[in-house]
Design a protein around this motif. Structure first.
Motif, mmCIF file in Angstrom:
data_model
loop_
_atom_site.group_PDB
_atom_site.id
_atom_site.type_symbol
_atom_site.label_atom_id
_atom_site.label_comp_id
_atom_site.label_asym_id
_atom_site.label_seq_id
_atom_site.Cartn_x
_atom_site.Cartn_y
_atom_site.Cartn_z
ATOM 1 N N THR A 116 -17.281 10.603 12.310
ATOM 2 C CA THR A 116 -18.011 9.951 13.395
ATOM 3 C C THR A 116 -17.103 8.860 13.978
ATOM 4 N N GLU A 117 -17.556 8.252 15.049
ATOM 5 C CA GLU A 117 -16.812 7.131 15.614
ATOM 6 C C GLU A 117 -16.661 6.022 14.575
ATOM 7 N N GLN A 118 -17.735 5.775 13.838
ATOM 8 C CA GLN A 118 -17.688 4.776 12.763
ATOM 9 C C GLN A 118 -16.693 5.197 11.676
ATOM 10 N N GLY A 119 -16.626 6.495 11.378
ATOM 11 C CA GLY A 119 -15.681 6.992 10.389
ATOM 12 C C GLY A 119 -14.239 6.792 10.821
ATOM 13 N N VAL A 120 -13.966 7.040 12.102
ATOM 14 C CA VAL A 120 -12.613 6.821 12.635
ATOM 15 C C VAL A 120 -12.249 5.346 12.514
ATOM 16 N N THR A 121 -13.176 4.469 12.888
ATOM 17 C CA THR A 121 -12.927 3.029 12.775
ATOM 18 C C THR A 121 -12.713 2.634 11.317
ATOM 19 N N THR A 122 -13.508 3.204 10.433
ATOM 20 C CA THR A 122 -13.410 2.880 9.004
ATOM 21 C C THR A 122 -12.036 3.243 8.450
ATOM 22 N N ILE A 123 -11.547 4.460 8.734
ATOM 23 C CA ILE A 123 -10.248 4.862 8.181
ATOM 24 C C ILE A 123 -9.114 4.089 8.851
ATOM 25 N N MET A 124 -9.240 3.807 10.125
ATOM 26 C CA MET A 124 -8.182 3.052 10.806
ATOM 27 C C MET A 124 -8.101 1.614 10.292
ATOM 28 N N THR A 125 -9.210 1.069 9.873
ATOM 29 C CA THR A 125 -9.228 -0.282 9.297
ATOM 30 C C THR A 125 -8.744 -0.263 7.849
ATOM 31 N N ALA A 126 -9.150 0.751 7.107
ATOM 32 C CA ALA A 126 -8.817 0.820 5.679
ATOM 33 C C ALA A 126 -7.366 1.211 5.418
ATOM 34 N N ALA A 127 -6.807 2.091 6.244
ATOM 35 C CA ALA A 127 -5.484 2.652 5.964
ATOM 36 C C ALA A 127 -4.381 1.602 5.789
ATOM 37 N N PRO A 128 -4.244 0.630 6.696
ATOM 38 C CA PRO A 128 -3.159 -0.351 6.488
ATOM 39 C C PRO A 128 -3.312 -1.152 5.198
ATOM 40 N N LEU A 129 -4.538 -1.489 4.849
ATOM 41 C CA LEU A 129 -4.779 -2.242 3.612
ATOM 42 C C LEU A 129 -4.483 -1.374 2.389
ATOM 43 N N HIS A 130 -4.851 -0.111 2.473
ATOM 44 C CA HIS A 130 -4.605 0.814 1.365
ATOM 45 C C HIS A 130 -3.102 1.039 1.172
ATOM 46 N N VAL A 131 -2.397 1.224 2.267
ATOM 47 C CA VAL A 131 -0.943 1.424 2.176
ATOM 48 C C VAL A 131 -0.278 0.201 1.557
ATOM 49 N N GLU A 132 -0.735 -0.982 1.926
ATOM 50 C CA GLU A 132 -0.163 -2.195 1.339
ATOM 51 C C GLU A 132 -0.416 -2.244 -0.164
ATOM 52 N N SER A 133 -1.588 -1.823 -0.592
ATOM 53 C CA SER A 133 -1.900 -1.777 -2.023
ATOM 54 C C SER A 133 -1.007 -0.766 -2.738
ATOM 55 N N VAL A 134 -0.841 0.412 -2.154
ATOM 56 C CA VAL A 134 0.041 1.431 -2.745
ATOM 57 C C VAL A 134 1.460 0.884 -2.858
ATOM 58 N N ARG A 135 1.915 0.193 -1.820
ATOM 59 C CA ARG A 135 3.254 -0.420 -1.882
ATOM 60 C C ARG A 135 3.342 -1.433 -3.020
ATOM 61 N N ARG A 136 2.352 -2.316 -3.078
ATOM 62 C CA ARG A 136 2.374 -3.410 -4.058
ATOM 63 C C ARG A 136 2.328 -2.888 -5.497
ATOM 64 N N HIS A 137 1.542 -1.845 -5.740
ATOM 65 C CA HIS A 137 1.337 -1.380 -7.111
ATOM 66 C C HIS A 137 2.246 -0.229 -7.526
ATOM 67 N N LEU A 138 2.997 0.360 -6.567
ATOM 68 C CA LEU A 138 3.840 1.497 -6.939
ATOM 69 C C LEU A 138 5.157 1.532 -6.169
ATOM 70 N N ILE A 139 5.094 1.716 -4.883
ATOM 71 C CA ILE A 139 6.283 2.009 -4.076
ATOM 72 C C ILE A 139 7.347 0.913 -4.171
ATOM 73 N N ASP A 140 6.956 -0.324 -3.949
ATOM 74 C CA ASP A 140 7.934 -1.416 -3.915
ATOM 75 C C ASP A 140 8.485 -1.785 -5.289
ATOM 76 N N ILE A 141 7.877 -1.261 -6.342
ATOM 77 C CA ILE A 141 8.356 -1.528 -7.704
ATOM 78 C C ILE A 141 9.537 -0.621 -8.053
ATOM 79 N N LEU A 142 9.579 0.551 -7.439
ATOM 80 C CA LEU A 142 10.594 1.551 -7.770
ATOM 81 C C LEU A 142 11.793 1.479 -6.837
ATOM 82 N N THR A 143 12.948 1.873 -7.348
ATOM 83 C CA THR A 143 14.147 1.972 -6.517
ATOM 84 C C THR A 143 14.038 3.236 -5.663
#
Length: 168
Positions: A116-143
């Motif tokens: 839905t329109e609300q679903g599109v807004t929800t994923i667009m809002t959540a995605a940057p925060l989620h990516v930052e979490s993935v970076r913080r807890h996994l990606i940026d720790i590894l070479t």
């Protein structure tokens, strides 16, 4: 238990293939690492966006498709979920207004799930925060080399296990 710690045999009558020290270290590392990383990322997702991992998985798949829609049967296969599990998840998401089910116009047997329109807004809002979490807890720790190896191992296991599931 390593190969030298037990004289027992497996049910087939042959000696078990005990893990070597290096193999055991790899296995224990996986068993300890996965729940910790996954829990931290899931906790952040819930705190940052109010979404569960299952919510995010559905939203991110639909958010990356043309028209933000997909046949329910195809989504279940892609996510490797049972139709029942997906149906229950979609019901919860429909109740929150972030997805809806629609009959496929040219095929009376099929149904699609649509953001839905609300679903599109929800994923667009959540995605940057989620990516930052993935970076913080996994990606940026590894070479970069560790990331390449991690990705290769993950893809190998996903492909192998996917093939094994299809042949069972």
């Amino acid at each position: 238990m390593t190969e030298h710690e037990s004289g027992t045999t497996s049910g087939s009558g042959s000696a078990p293939r005990w893990l070597s020290e290096a193999e055991q270290q790899a296995w224990y590392a996986w068993r300890r690492m996965f729940p910790l990383v996954n829990a931290d990322i899931a906790r952040d997702l819930t705190q940052d966006s109010g979404l569960s991992e299952a919510d995010y998985d559905v939203l991110s798949v639909l958010g990356s498709t043309d028209g933000h829609r997909m046949r329910i049967s195809a989504l279940a296969v892609l996510m490797q979920w049972s139709r029942s599990r997906l149906s229950h998840q979609l019901t919860r998401m429909e109740q929150r207004g972030i997805v809806r089910r629609e009959e496929v116009a040219d095929d009376g047997r099929g149904a699609e799930v649509v953001l839905t329109e609300q679903g599109v807004t929800t994923i667009m809002t959540a995605a940057p925060l989620h990516v930052e979490s993935v970076r913080r807890h996994l990606i940026d720790i590894l070479t970069p080399e560790q990331l390449r190896t991690f990705a290769e191992v993950g893809e190998l296991l996903r492909t192998r296990l996917g093939v094994e599931r299809k042949t069972r």
